[in-house]
Motif scaffolding. Structure first.
Motif, PDB file in Angstrom:
ATOM      1  N   VAL A  36       5.020  11.939 -16.007  1.00 33.85           N
ATOM      2  CA  VAL A  36       4.672  11.300 -15.030  1.00 33.85           C
ATOM      3  C   VAL A  36       5.763  11.238 -14.110  1.00 33.85           C
ATOM      4  O   VAL A  36       6.790  10.332 -14.581  1.00 33.85           O
ATOM      5  N   ASP A  37       6.214  12.349 -13.155  1.00 34.46           N
ATOM      6  CA  ASP A  37       7.026  11.595 -12.210  1.00 34.46           C
ATOM      7  C   ASP A  37       7.552  10.069 -11.471  1.00 34.46           C
ATOM      8  O   ASP A  37       5.957  10.011 -11.356  1.00 34.46           O
ATOM      9  N   LEU A  40       5.752   9.202  -8.236  1.00 37.82           N
ATOM     10  CA  LEU A  40       3.936   9.417  -8.707  1.00 37.82           C
ATOM     11  C   LEU A  40       3.483   7.810  -9.128  1.00 37.82           C
ATOM     12  O   LEU A  40       4.468   6.929  -9.610  1.00 37.82           O
ATOM     13  N   VAL A  45      -2.759   8.541 -11.707  1.00 42.34           N
ATOM     14  CA  VAL A  45      -2.090   9.534 -12.941  1.00 42.34           C
ATOM     15  C   VAL A  45      -3.417   9.268 -14.458  1.00 42.34           C
ATOM     16  O   VAL A  45      -3.877  10.139 -14.488  1.00 42.34           O
ATOM     17  N   LYS A  56      -7.101  17.046  -9.664  1.00 48.87           N
ATOM     18  CA  LYS A  56      -5.525  16.560  -8.670  1.00 48.87           C
ATOM     19  C   LYS A  56      -4.500  16.216 -10.343  1.00 48.87           C
ATOM     20  O   LYS A  56      -3.325  16.580  -9.385  1.00 48.87           O
ATOM     21  N   VAL A  57      -5.363  16.452 -11.191  1.00 45.05           N
ATOM     22  CA  VAL A  57      -4.275  16.376 -12.876  1.00 45.05           C
ATOM     23  C   VAL A  57      -3.285  18.138 -12.658  1.00 45.05           C
ATOM     24  O   VAL A  57      -2.260  18.373 -12.439  1.00 45.05           O
ATOM     25  N   GLY A  59      -2.845  20.310 -10.032  1.00 46.47           N
ATOM     26  CA  GLY A  59      -2.746  19.502  -9.085  1.00 46.47           C
ATOM     27  C   GLY A  59      -0.618  19.106  -8.827  1.00 46.47           C
ATOM     28  O   GLY A  59       0.592  20.396  -9.022  1.00 46.47           O
ATOM     29  N   TRP A  60      -0.879  18.719  -9.690  1.00 44.56           N
ATOM     30  CA  TRP A  60       0.473  17.685 -10.445  1.00 44.56           C
ATOM     31  C   TRP A  60       1.252  18.536 -11.305  1.00 44.56           C
ATOM     32  O   TRP A  60       1.928  18.528 -11.535  1.00 44.56           O
ATOM     33  N   ALA A  63       2.879  21.204  -9.658  1.00 42.43           N
ATOM     34  CA  ALA A  63       3.839  21.203  -8.969  1.00 42.43           C
ATOM     35  C   ALA A  63       5.010  20.111  -9.762  1.00 42.43           C
ATOM     36  O   ALA A  63       6.012  20.325  -9.201  1.00 42.43           O
ATOM     37  N   GLN A  65       5.135  17.558 -11.365  1.00 41.08           N
ATOM     38  CA  GLN A  65       5.461  16.096 -11.540  1.00 41.08           C
ATOM     39  C   GLN A  65       4.258  14.942 -12.610  1.00 41.08           C
ATOM     40  O   GLN A  65       4.881  13.966 -12.802  1.00 41.08           O
ATOM     41  N   VAL A  66       3.441  16.412 -13.229  1.00 40.92           N
ATOM     42  CA  VAL A  66       3.237  15.846 -14.720  1.00 40.92           C
ATOM     43  C   VAL A  66       3.477  17.138 -15.648  1.00 40.92           C
ATOM     44  O   VAL A  66       2.895  17.693 -15.134  1.00 40.92           O
ATOM     45  N   GLN A  96       5.950   7.184 -18.241  1.00 40.85           N
ATOM     46  CA  GLN A  96       7.046   7.157 -17.086  1.00 40.85           C
ATOM     47  C   GLN A  96       8.533   6.755 -16.726  1.00 40.85           C
ATOM     48  O   GLN A  96       8.609   4.879 -17.732  1.00 40.85           O
TER      49      GLN A  96
END
Length: 105
Positions: A36-37, A40, A45, A56-57, A59-60, A63, A65-66, A96
């Motif tokens: 996890v970035d 965030l 998350v 949501k997941v 999208g991350w 991107a 980010q996950v 993270q």
């Protein structure tokens, strides 16, 4: 999940703990680690994963980010041994890297 989101958030927050890369290696070997970035909220998350909030997941994930922990990140974590935080949302362990707290002089 039958719990209210705020209750589940508090539960996940209470289950978040510092961990070392050495302790995480068996989960990496099983392919069960999600990175996890640091931009965030780790618990947010985890909540989205627990509630199967696919929008949501996704999208991350899209991107970056996950992401599943890949070999190159694992090697970096092994070399640097940074401070990590983790929370379990079966079958995943979300991790993270935490920035060092600023030193007060």
């Amino acid at each position: 999940m039958t719990e209210q989101p705020s209750t589940l958030y508090a539960k996940l927050l209470g289950e978040t703990a510092p961990i070392t890369w050495q302790e995480l290696q068996p989960f990496f070997a099983r392919g069960a680690l999600l990175w996890v970035d640091s931009a965030l909220d780790l618990v947010e998350v985890a909540l989205a994963v627990a509630e199967d909030d696919q929008a949501k997941v996704a999208g991350w994930l899209q991107a970056g980010q996950v992401a599943k922990v890949e070999e190159t990140r694992a090697e970096d974590l092994l070399a640097r041994d940074p401070k990590l935080w983790a929370v379990v949302v079966a079958p995943w362990v979300l991790i993270q890297e935490r920035a060092e707290a600023p030193t007060v002089h």
